[in-house]
Write a protein that holds these residues in place. Structure first.
Motif, PDB file in Angstrom:
ATOM      1  N   THR A 180       0.827  -1.212   0.000  1.00  0.00           N
ATOM      2  CA  THR A 180       0.000   0.000   0.000  1.00  0.00           C
ATOM      3  C   THR A 180       0.860   1.261   0.000  1.00  0.00           C
ATOM      4  OG1 THR A 180      -0.185  -0.133   2.415  1.00  0.00           O
ATOM      5  CG2 THR A 180      -1.999  -1.079   1.101  1.00  0.00           C
ATOM      6  N   ASP A 181       2.142   1.129  -0.318  1.00  0.00           N
ATOM      7  CA  ASP A 181       2.989   2.319  -0.463  1.00  0.00           C
ATOM      8  C   ASP A 181       2.348   3.195  -1.538  1.00  0.00           C
ATOM      9  OD1 ASP A 181       4.518  -0.276  -0.117  1.00  0.00           O
ATOM     10  OD2 ASP A 181       6.035   1.124   0.592  1.00  0.00           O
ATOM     11  N   PRO A 182       2.144   4.468  -1.276  1.00  0.00           N
ATOM     12  CA  PRO A 182       1.456   5.326  -2.252  1.00  0.00           C
ATOM     13  C   PRO A 182       2.089   5.335  -3.634  1.00  0.00           C
ATOM     14  CG  PRO A 182       1.666   6.447  -0.150  1.00  0.00           C
ATOM     15  CD  PRO A 182       2.472   5.181  -0.043  1.00  0.00           C
ATOM     16  N   TRP A 183       3.410   5.205  -3.719  1.00  0.00           N
ATOM     17  CA  TRP A 183       4.099   5.276  -5.008  1.00  0.00           C
ATOM     18  C   TRP A 183       3.987   3.979  -5.807  1.00  0.00           C
ATOM     19  CZ3 TRP A 183       8.102   1.753  -4.900  1.00  0.00           C
ATOM     20  CH2 TRP A 183       8.607   1.398  -3.635  1.00  0.00           C
ATOM     21  N   ILE A 184       3.521   2.903  -5.198  1.00  0.00           N
ATOM     22  CA  ILE A 184       3.316   1.637  -5.914  1.00  0.00           C
ATOM     23  C   ILE A 184       1.957   1.625  -6.616  1.00  0.00           C
ATOM     24  CG2 ILE A 184       2.926  -0.848  -5.567  1.00  0.00           C
ATOM     25  CD1 ILE A 184       5.149  -0.799  -3.478  1.00  0.00           C
ATOM     26  N   ILE A 185       0.989   2.286  -6.035  1.00  0.00           N
ATOM     27  CA  ILE A 185      -0.398   2.211  -6.503  1.00  0.00           C
ATOM     28  C   ILE A 185      -0.576   2.587  -7.978  1.00  0.00           C
ATOM     29  CG2 ILE A 185      -2.702   3.194  -6.132  1.00  0.00           C
ATOM     30  CD1 ILE A 185      -1.900   3.019  -3.075  1.00  0.00           C
ATOM     31  N   PRO A 186       0.065   3.658  -8.500  1.00  0.00           N
ATOM     32  CA  PRO A 186      -0.164   3.957  -9.927  1.00  0.00           C
ATOM     33  C   PRO A 186       0.290   2.842 -10.868  1.00  0.00           C
ATOM     34  CG  PRO A 186       1.486   5.445  -8.993  1.00  0.00           C
ATOM     35  CD  PRO A 186       0.898   4.665  -7.865  1.00  0.00           C
ATOM     36  N   PHE A 187       1.301   2.083 -10.466  1.00  0.00           N
ATOM     37  CA  PHE A 187       1.763   0.983 -11.307  1.00  0.00           C
ATOM     38  C   PHE A 187       0.694  -0.117 -11.383  1.00  0.00           C
ATOM     39  CE2 PHE A 187       5.622   3.150 -10.095  1.00  0.00           C
ATOM     40  CZ  PHE A 187       6.393   3.109 -11.239  1.00  0.00           C
ATOM     41  N   VAL A 188      -0.024  -0.312 -10.305  1.00  0.00           N
ATOM     42  CA  VAL A 188      -1.092  -1.316 -10.273  1.00  0.00           C
ATOM     43  C   VAL A 188      -2.318  -0.807 -11.024  1.00  0.00           C
ATOM     44  CG1 VAL A 188      -2.621  -2.670  -8.783  1.00  0.00           C
ATOM     45  CG2 VAL A 188      -0.235  -2.276  -8.096  1.00  0.00           C
ATOM     46  N   VAL A 189      -2.727   0.428 -10.745  1.00  0.00           N
ATOM     47  CA  VAL A 189      -3.935   0.973 -11.375  1.00  0.00           C
ATOM     48  C   VAL A 189      -3.780   1.042 -12.890  1.00  0.00           C
ATOM     49  CG1 VAL A 189      -5.467   2.983 -11.542  1.00  0.00           C
ATOM     50  CG2 VAL A 189      -4.651   2.211  -9.292  1.00  0.00           C
ATOM     51  N   GLN A 190      -2.596   1.384 -13.371  1.00  0.00           N
ATOM     52  CA  GLN A 190      -2.377   1.443 -14.822  1.00  0.00           C
ATOM     53  C   GLN A 190      -2.726   0.111 -15.492  1.00  0.00           C
ATOM     54  OE1 GLN A 190      -1.670   3.739 -17.049  1.00  0.00           O
ATOM     55  NE2 GLN A 190      -1.373   2.332 -18.748  1.00  0.00           N
ATOM     56  N   ILE A 191      -2.381  -0.977 -14.848  1.00  0.00           N
ATOM     57  CA  ILE A 191      -2.601  -2.294 -15.444  1.00  0.00           C
ATOM     58  C   ILE A 191      -4.094  -2.624 -15.543  1.00  0.00           C
ATOM     59  CG2 ILE A 191      -2.137  -4.769 -15.199  1.00  0.00           C
ATOM     60  CD1 ILE A 191       0.523  -4.026 -13.913  1.00  0.00           C
ATOM     61  N   ILE A 192      -4.904  -2.053 -14.672  1.00  0.00           N
ATOM     62  CA  ILE A 192      -6.356  -2.289 -14.748  1.00  0.00           C
ATOM     63  C   ILE A 192      -6.885  -1.863 -16.109  1.00  0.00           C
ATOM     64  CG2 ILE A 192      -8.612  -1.641 -13.798  1.00  0.00           C
ATOM     65  CD1 ILE A 192      -7.159  -1.282 -11.064  1.00  0.00           C
ATOM     66  N   GLY A 193      -6.292  -0.835 -16.688  1.00  0.00           N
ATOM     67  CA  GLY A 193      -6.726  -0.330 -17.985  1.00  0.00           C
ATOM     68  C   GLY A 193      -6.012  -0.951 -19.166  1.00  0.00           C
ATOM     69  N   GLU A 194      -5.361  -2.069 -18.968  1.00  0.00           N
ATOM     70  CA  GLU A 194      -4.690  -2.749 -20.069  1.00  0.00           C
ATOM     71  C   GLU A 194      -5.490  -3.984 -20.488  1.00  0.00           C
ATOM     72  OE1 GLU A 194      -0.513  -3.185 -19.142  1.00  0.00           O
ATOM     73  OE2 GLU A 194      -0.286  -1.024 -18.892  1.00  0.00           O
ATOM     74  N   TYR A 195      -5.064  -4.617 -21.540  1.00  0.00           N
ATOM     75  CA  TYR A 195      -5.884  -5.618 -22.225  1.00  0.00           C
ATOM     76  C   TYR A 195      -5.710  -7.059 -21.746  1.00  0.00           C
ATOM     77  CZ  TYR A 195      -1.491  -6.352 -24.642  1.00  0.00           C
ATOM     78  OH  TYR A 195      -0.181  -6.611 -24.921  1.00  0.00           O
ATOM     79  N   VAL A 196      -4.727  -7.356 -20.904  1.00  0.00           N
ATOM     80  CA  VAL A 196      -4.485  -8.746 -20.513  1.00  0.00           C
ATOM     81  C   VAL A 196      -5.427  -9.104 -19.363  1.00  0.00           C
ATOM     82  CG1 VAL A 196      -2.798 -10.457 -19.770  1.00  0.00           C
ATOM     83  CG2 VAL A 196      -2.087  -8.574 -21.272  1.00  0.00           C
ATOM     84  N   LEU A 197      -6.484  -9.807 -19.674  1.00  0.00           N
ATOM     85  CA  LEU A 197      -7.527 -10.130 -18.712  1.00  0.00           C
ATOM     86  C   LEU A 197      -6.985 -10.872 -17.499  1.00  0.00           C
ATOM     87  CD1 LEU A 197     -10.521 -10.224 -17.913  1.00  0.00           C
ATOM     88  CD2 LEU A 197     -10.705 -12.329 -19.276  1.00  0.00           C
ATOM     89  N   GLU A 198      -6.067 -11.800 -17.701  1.00  0.00           N
ATOM     90  CA  GLU A 198      -5.539 -12.587 -16.587  1.00  0.00           C
ATOM     91  C   GLU A 198      -4.877 -11.692 -15.536  1.00  0.00           C
ATOM     92  OE1 GLU A 198      -6.183 -15.017 -20.086  1.00  0.00           O
ATOM     93  OE2 GLU A 198      -5.008 -13.195 -19.832  1.00  0.00           O
ATOM     94  N   ILE A 199      -4.221 -10.623 -15.979  1.00  0.00           N
ATOM     95  CA  ILE A 199      -3.586  -9.704 -15.036  1.00  0.00           C
ATOM     96  C   ILE A 199      -4.647  -8.886 -14.303  1.00  0.00           C
ATOM     97  CG2 ILE A 199      -1.952  -7.817 -14.754  1.00  0.00           C
ATOM     98  CD1 ILE A 199      -0.446  -8.858 -17.197  1.00  0.00           C
TER      99      ILE A 199
END
Length: 191
Positions: free
Chosen positions: A99-118
């Motif tokens: 939950t480090d604040p600087w890690i969160i954008p790396f995770v949220v970005q992936i939500i908007g990508e196309y690889v469903l499994e991720i």
């Protein structure tokens, strides 16, 4: 030393992490291509510019084992931007609970990508992001509240990938990326 990566990596993390970011950037194998694209977010009032795609080969295990815990998290964040989806998922799995604040954008970005499994991996890991009082709710809610434009763009990408690839598999409201974004929006309103 991959100076292109160092120049790209430093603005992707808060300034107070620069002494942790430099050794990571210097330890990574050189890339065959320069990083491609960027996206911008705010983390605790600081503007960050994160690479969209990296092309560095993965470092050897002994390189990773010599990193401090913070440096290892930085490395895993950077490799969530790798051009290979398998590599992105492998490194995402190492930081998904953080939950480090600087890690969160790396995770949220992936939500908007196309690889469903991720996206499904993220949904399974962030089961409590919609529950007030949890660490994920607070951390992701703060990030979402601070980045409404980024959240809107991510939402548009989720809708686009759903429409293009997954509309026959999921109703829109049941698509994992849509569920995650609804949780993030809800968390942003009470954080």
């Amino acid at each position: 030393m991959d100076t292109a990566l160092e120049t790209t990596a430093l603005p992707a993390f808060p300034a107070d992490l620069a002494t942790e970011v430099r050794p990571v950037a210097q330890a990574l194998p050189p890339a065959s291509l320069h990083p491609a694209g960027t996206f911008n977010v705010w983390v605790q009032g600081e503007h960050l510019t994160i690479p969209y795609r990296l092309y560095n080969p993965e470092p050897a295990d002994d390189v990773i084992s010599r990193l401090s815990p913070t440096q290892a998290k930085i490395l895993h964040c950077l490799y969530t931007r790798h051009h290979d989806g398998h590599v992105r998922q492998l490194h995402l799995n190492q930081i998904i609970d953080a939950t480090d604040p600087w890690i969160i954008p790396f995770v949220v970005q992936i939500i908007g990508e196309y690889v469903l499994e991720i996206v499904i991996t993220i949904k399974r890991a962030l089961t409590d992001v919609h529950q007030p009082g949890t660490a994920h709710h607070q951390a992701y809610g703060r990030f979402a509240a601070e980045n409404p434009d980024f959240l809107l763009l991510t939402s548009q990408r989720v809708a686009s990938y759903w429409d293009c690839y997954y509309r026959n598999r999921f109703p829109h409201r049941q698509y994992p990326g849509r569920i995650l974004l609804d949780s993030l929006k809800g968390a942003s309103q009470v954080s």
